[in-house]
Design an enzyme around this catalytic site. Structure first.
Site, mmCIF file in Angstrom:
data_model
loop_
_atom_site.group_PDB
_atom_site.id
_atom_site.type_symbol
_atom_site.label_atom_id
_atom_site.label_comp_id
_atom_site.label_asym_id
_atom_site.label_seq_id
_atom_site.Cartn_x
_atom_site.Cartn_y
_atom_site.Cartn_z
ATOM 1 N N SER A 228 0.851 -1.188 0.000
ATOM 2 C CA SER A 228 0.000 0.000 0.000
ATOM 3 C C SER A 228 0.883 1.233 0.000
ATOM 4 O O SER A 228 1.840 1.325 0.773
ATOM 5 C CB SER A 228 -0.910 -0.004 1.228
ATOM 6 N N HIS B 126 2.232 12.220 -0.787
ATOM 7 C CA HIS B 126 1.820 13.620 -0.728
ATOM 8 C C HIS B 126 3.058 14.466 -1.044
ATOM 9 O O HIS B 126 4.109 14.296 -0.421
ATOM 10 C CB HIS B 126 1.264 13.962 0.657
ATOM 11 N N HIS C 87 -2.057 7.273 -5.026
ATOM 12 C CA HIS C 87 -2.296 6.104 -4.177
ATOM 13 C C HIS C 87 -2.171 4.854 -5.041
ATOM 14 O O HIS C 87 -2.549 4.850 -6.215
ATOM 15 C CB HIS C 87 -3.709 6.178 -3.580
ATOM 16 N N ASN D 150 -2.291 0.346 -4.365
ATOM 17 C CA ASN D 150 -2.164 -0.848 -3.541
ATOM 18 C C ASN D 150 -2.525 -2.071 -4.361
ATOM 19 O O ASN D 150 -3.346 -2.001 -5.290
ATOM 20 C CB ASN D 150 -3.013 -0.771 -2.266
ATOM 21 N N HIS E 159 -3.625 7.356 -17.175
ATOM 22 C CA HIS E 159 -4.589 6.357 -17.620
ATOM 23 C C HIS E 159 -4.058 5.523 -18.783
ATOM 24 O O HIS E 159 -4.336 4.312 -18.864
ATOM 25 C CB HIS E 159 -5.902 7.037 -18.010
ATOM 26 N N GLY F 213 -6.628 -5.608 13.734
ATOM 27 C CA GLY F 213 -5.580 -5.407 14.727
ATOM 28 C C GLY F 213 -4.211 -5.097 14.184
ATOM 29 O O GLY F 213 -3.208 -5.226 14.901
#
Length: 296
Positions: free
Chosen positions: A118, A122, A132, A134, A166, A279
């Site tokens: 991931s 910025h 972004h 992932n 793209h 978790g």
């Protein structure tokens, strides 16, 4: 008796780690090559690497990964590249979420295994787009699938940058099936939409989830090419825009757009919810949040 998926899990986990290493090296090279602009006199940014652990309910080993974060670089204001492989049993909230998505057998056997990479970047210069990416593999005793993608998040849009991003995604998808890119682009447009703002968080990209054609090798090859598309889609845009002069108004526009990005990740993003529900290290899960943001 060994799990017939053990080899496939190992291959997927190794690939995500390899991709992480390639991206970290490319981003540090961008820092080294930035010799002009307001941050050129600073030391080039470097990733701080921290091992992460997932807390198992019984205190046993439940996997983990690497959180790699660069802050205050010449090019990147904050960028994180995380990789993890986690396993164990899903908690009640995660089980219900998976069952609602149609994952079979969740009520009977909550075991899972997941691995992925991931990334969120910025940028210092408001003319450089945030981004972004992932990719991941998920396994349960009754199902497996791949997911992920990448999307571009400029605060100051350039049509030619959007077209380039793209086009690279399309080229890599077309190697597998020319029907993939239009479908995954539409999926990204729907997934990265911010309902309470009535707008997309960026200019889109590609996205898929629960991807299982029944041919693991073919599906793994697709997810690898989605990962391979990232650097040629994004790095040239950074190289083109990183020396563009910006104003205080440009920086303000960037901070407001980051507020939109933060809202989406905290309210809607499926990966954020899953990471916290299972978790995993909260700092790693929330790595995507910008260093500074603004709301008007």
């Amino acid at each position: 008796m060994s799990d017939p998926f053990d080899d496939r899990k190992a291959r997927a986990s190794a690939w995500f780690r390899q991709l992480r290493d390639e991206i970290v090296a490319a981003f540090e090279a961008l820092e080294d090559s930035q010799t002009t602009g307001p941050f050129a006199g600073d030391a080039p940014g470097r990733f701080e690497v921290t091992e992460t652990k997932r807390d198992a309910a019984d205190g046993g080993d439940a996997g983990g990964g690497l959180m790699s974060v660069m802050r205050g670089g010449r090019v990147f204001e904050k960028v994180g590249v995380n990789v993890s492989t986690v396993y164990g049993e899903l908690g009640e909230a995660a089980q219900k979420s998976m069952a609602a998505r149609g994952v079979p057998g969740m009520a009977d056997d909550p075991r899972f295994w997941a691995s992925g990479i991931s990334l969120v970047a910025h940028m210092q210069n408001p003319h450089c787009p945030a981004v972004h990416m992932n990719t991941r593999m998920f396994w349960t005793p009754n199902a497996w699938w791949f997911g992920g993608g990448s999307d571009l998040n400029p605060c100051i849009e350039y049509a030619e940058d959007t077209a380039h991003f793209h086009a690279v995604q399309k080229t890599h998808c077309d190697k597998h099936d020319e029907a993939y890119y239009p479908r995954l682009k539409e999926w990204a447009d729907e997934y990265f939409f911010v309902p309470h703002r009535g707008r997309a968080r960026g200019v889109g990209g590609i996205f898929l989830d629960d991807h299982n054609t029944g041919d693991w090798d073919a599906d793994f090859a697709l997810i690898q090419d989605i990962g391979r598309a990232f650097l040629p889609a994004f790095v040239p845009l950074t190289q083109k825009r990183r020396d563009t002069e910006w104003s205080e108004a440009d920086k303000d526009t960037q901070l407001v757009h980051r507020g939109l990005y933060a809202e989406y990740n905290l309210v809607y993003d499926r990966g954020t919810k899953f990471g916290l529900q299972t978790g995993h290290d909260a700092n790693a899960v929330l790595m995507s949040l910008p260093p500074l943001a603004k709301w008007v």
